[in-house]
Design a protein around this motif. Structure first.
Motif, PDB file in Angstrom:
ATOM      1  N   ALA A  89      40.911  -8.433 -66.862  1.00 14.75           N
ATOM      2  CA  ALA A  89      39.949  -7.600 -67.766  1.00 14.75           C
ATOM      3  C   ALA A  89      40.538  -8.093 -69.011  1.00 14.75           C
TER       4      ALA A  89
ATOM      5  N   LYS B  39      40.392  -2.792 -67.222  1.00 10.69           N
ATOM      6  CA  LYS B  39      40.258  -2.014 -68.695  1.00 10.69           C
ATOM      7  C   LYS B  39      40.953  -0.942 -69.065  1.00 10.69           C
TER       8      LYS B  39
ATOM      9  N   PRO C 215      40.971  -4.592 -74.851  1.00 12.79           N
ATOM     10  CA  PRO C 215      39.941  -3.737 -75.441  1.00 12.79           C
ATOM     11  C   PRO C 215      39.815  -3.780 -76.876  1.00 12.79           C
TER      12      PRO C 215
ATOM     13  N   THR D  25      43.557  -0.387 -72.064  1.00 11.27           N
ATOM     14  CA  THR D  25      43.200   0.637 -73.046  1.00 11.27           C
ATOM     15  C   THR D  25      44.368   1.662 -73.231  1.00 11.27           C
TER      16      THR D  25
END
Length: 257
Positions: free
Chosen positions: A83, A133, A86, A137
């Motif tokens: 991923a 993700k 962020p 985050t």
């Protein structure tokens, strides 16, 4: 406009499920090998136990020092994934902000880290060690960062996270990591936020269900140098830094030498 954007970011943090301040890590023991947390030698006078969540899932655990406004340590499983990193939006836990209780934290909390010189946001649980993700985050919260020397953060400590940990974790079924900060004698943001004297990290590698090896790393927060040590040596070094207290970071089954 900037203020409105910031409020929107903070609102999104809350809507997606902000982290939970709990009475102990019994609500998220999965981030500690065998559910064994570090002993209370590291506990500050005014602690907050946080199960760090995002989008209704726990991703790691943090012991937070409310008085010094920095985390003592964050514990997680090393699970790097594809991923993307962020956007750098910082969430704040309103439960540990005492200057503006309620829905949103105070503006002074948000700008504490905008006044640093020679220091930067130092993640204890880094987004690069997370797989999704959501978990990446979740690392962007002010309860997971400390003022870290910017050279150390961008060079030797970054290399430790990105190269040494993956190399040491080869062959491990699960690697448990605890990364922390030793409180220092200086502060930023008009005395609100402590600048740690040292940054440290410890890991315990399991092959199958059994601990196979363990290691530690420690760095002075004003030097661009990381020292890799055994888990036992790291615990002894922390014991000295915490004024002779006996420090135990992992379950006794993790090798100390």
């Amino acid at each position: 406009m900037l203020g409105l954007l910031l409020l929107q970011v903070l609102a999104s943090c809350l809507w997606l499920g902000h982290s939970e301040v709990v009475n102990s890590f019994a609500d998220c023991p999965e981030f500690f090998y065998a559910g064994t947390t570090p002993n209370d030698a590291l506990h500050p006078q005014n602690p907050a136990w946080i199960c760090q969540s995002y989008n209704d899932s726990y991703h790691y655990a943090t012991l937070y020092d409310r008085d010094r406004r920095i985390p003592v340590y964050s514990a997680y499983k090393y699970q790097p994934g594809p991923a993307k990193r962020p956007p750098k939006y910082w969430c704040v836990e309103p439960q540990v902000s005492d200057s503006f209780p309620g829905t949103f934290p105070s503006w002074d909390t948000l700008v504490d880290y905008n006044k640093m010189t020679g220091l930067t946001h130092g993640h204890l649980s880094p987004n690069g060690h997370m797989d999704s993700k959501e978990s990446k985050t979740a690392t962007f919260t002010l309860t997971n960062i400390v003022p870290q020397d910017e050279n150390l953060n961008s060079d030797k400590w970054s290399k430790y996270e990105a190269k040494t940990v993956p190399q040491m974790s080869q062959g491990c079924t699960t690697t448990y990591i605890i990364t922390g900060a030793v409180p220092g004698n200086t502060y930023i943001a008009d005395g609100r936020v402590n600048v740690p004297s040292h940054i440290w990290s410890a890991a315990c590698c399991l092959v199958g269900n059994q601990p196979s090896k363990a290691w530690g790393a420690i760095a002075e927060n004003d030097k661009n140098r990381v020292k890799k040590v055994s888990l036992g040596d790291l615990e002894n070094m922390l014991g000295t830094l915490y004024r002779g207290r006996r420090v135990t970071l992992f379950n006794n089954a993790c090798p100390r030498q």
